[in-house]
Design a protein around this motif. Sequence first.
Motif, mmCIF file in Angstrom:
data_model
loop_
_atom_site.group_PDB
_atom_site.id
_atom_site.type_symbol
_atom_site.label_atom_id
_atom_site.label_comp_id
_atom_site.label_asym_id
_atom_site.label_seq_id
_atom_site.Cartn_x
_atom_site.Cartn_y
_atom_site.Cartn_z
ATOM 1 N N LEU A 193 -10.719 -3.467 2.708
ATOM 2 C CA LEU A 193 -9.275 -3.043 3.527
ATOM 3 C C LEU A 193 -9.838 -1.456 4.182
ATOM 4 O O LEU A 193 -10.202 -0.862 3.421
ATOM 5 C CB LEU A 193 -8.885 -2.600 1.988
ATOM 6 C CG LEU A 193 -7.541 -1.677 3.097
ATOM 7 C CD1 LEU A 193 -6.556 -2.884 3.871
ATOM 8 C CD2 LEU A 193 -6.562 -1.538 1.715
ATOM 9 N N TRP B 165 -8.069 3.556 0.290
ATOM 10 C CA TRP B 165 -8.629 2.368 1.200
ATOM 11 C C TRP B 165 -9.678 1.481 1.250
ATOM 12 O O TRP B 165 -9.516 0.391 0.366
ATOM 13 C CB TRP B 165 -8.162 2.184 2.331
ATOM 14 C CG TRP B 165 -6.567 2.047 3.027
ATOM 15 C CD1 TRP B 165 -5.600 3.424 2.188
ATOM 16 C CD2 TRP B 165 -6.060 1.755 3.577
ATOM 17 N NE1 TRP B 165 -4.007 2.532 2.857
ATOM 18 C CE2 TRP B 165 -4.643 1.737 3.563
ATOM 19 C CE3 TRP B 165 -6.435 1.076 5.079
ATOM 20 C CZ2 TRP B 165 -3.560 1.794 4.266
ATOM 21 C CZ3 TRP B 165 -5.444 0.134 5.774
ATOM 22 C CH2 TRP B 165 -3.948 1.237 5.717
ATOM 23 N N LEU C 192 0.630 -1.462 -0.167
ATOM 24 C CA LEU C 192 -0.128 -0.497 0.121
ATOM 25 C C LEU C 192 1.031 1.209 -0.184
ATOM 26 O O LEU C 192 0.477 2.311 -0.180
ATOM 27 C CB LEU C 192 -0.915 -0.107 1.402
ATOM 28 C CG LEU C 192 -2.149 -1.097 1.261
ATOM 29 C CD1 LEU C 192 -2.569 -1.103 2.653
ATOM 30 C CD2 LEU C 192 -3.079 -0.642 -0.041
ATOM 31 N N LYS D 272 -8.744 0.047 7.572
ATOM 32 C CA LYS D 272 -7.790 -0.110 8.907
ATOM 33 C C LYS D 272 -7.873 -0.277 9.775
ATOM 34 O O LYS D 272 -7.032 -1.116 11.346
ATOM 35 C CB LYS D 272 -7.299 1.698 8.986
ATOM 36 C CG LYS D 272 -5.954 1.739 10.234
ATOM 37 C CD LYS D 272 -5.747 3.829 9.804
ATOM 38 C CE LYS D 272 -4.712 3.540 7.865
ATOM 39 N NZ LYS D 272 -3.765 4.634 7.999
#
Length: 324
Positions: free
Chosen positions: A291, A271, A263, A293
Amino acid sequence: MDMMFLLLLFCHVSSAVKHSLKYFVAGSSGVSDFPEFMGAAVFDGILVGYCDSNTRKVETKQDWVEKLLENDTQQLQYYKHECFEYLPNVFKDRIHFFKQHFNQSGGVHVLQRMSGCEWDEETGEFNGFSQYGYDGEDLMAFDLKTLTWIALKPQAVTIKEKWNADKPRAKNNEVYLTQICPEWLKKYLDSGRMTLQRTDLPSVSLLQKTPSSPVSCHATGFYPDRATMFWRKDGEELHEDVDLGEILPNNDGSFQMSVDLNLSSVTPEDWRRYDCVFHLSGVKDDIITKLDKTKIRTNWGKGEKYTFIYFQLFFSLTFTIYSK
């Protein structure tokens, strides 16, 4: 036991209608704190039994195999005889012979043998095989059609001639590879069919070692091993900045795999455009992991849930396959 793990890396099931029963044995000299002899039985790519000269136990690795051997005491006694009486002495003598033949003195030396049989359920065809390796190189292979040994390196030609002169040994190999092994393979298949034909979906997690590391999409606990895994961006499969790992065995007979996504060139606002897809053969719906975080398991940052050591265990499960 890294050496036996390397032996088992050669195992893989390529078709649902093809079955295999393979025996991997290894003898060593000059290796401290390591068994001089070890053996493993592998059915359809799954470790089902193990023994070594230190524990002096035949350990079953699947419940259905333990039940099979409880009812087949003759097979269990055969394994005990091979593991603790016959093969350790044979391998010790052969390593000594090979060291003399190759003008070797001290040092570490390893003799390996893979033998067994395969069966195609559709065609009914059986195929038996037996092959030796020495110090990491192929050495000899048994030709079941001619009942002779084939030298796989020039230095083994004289060994081949010596082994081919032993006609009773060739006959014993023929009986084992064409009669005993196929009979046992079918017993394993009948006993383990329900377990081996099951479908288990995995748990999928996002893992990251450091803020600058790739994000790994890790699936573990799936069965069978016919699975694919990939990253997508806006619904399109990615091929760049992606590193796909191998499918590896877990100690419970299931499998694990991971695919990494770099990334470094992706902005935080992008993202949300990425997701990870896991597909298991025969299962209609894929497991799709966005995806996110906040969903990443990591060993850095505030409120960390997993320590670095625990994180590493996600990627070393397969090395517990021989633990007690």
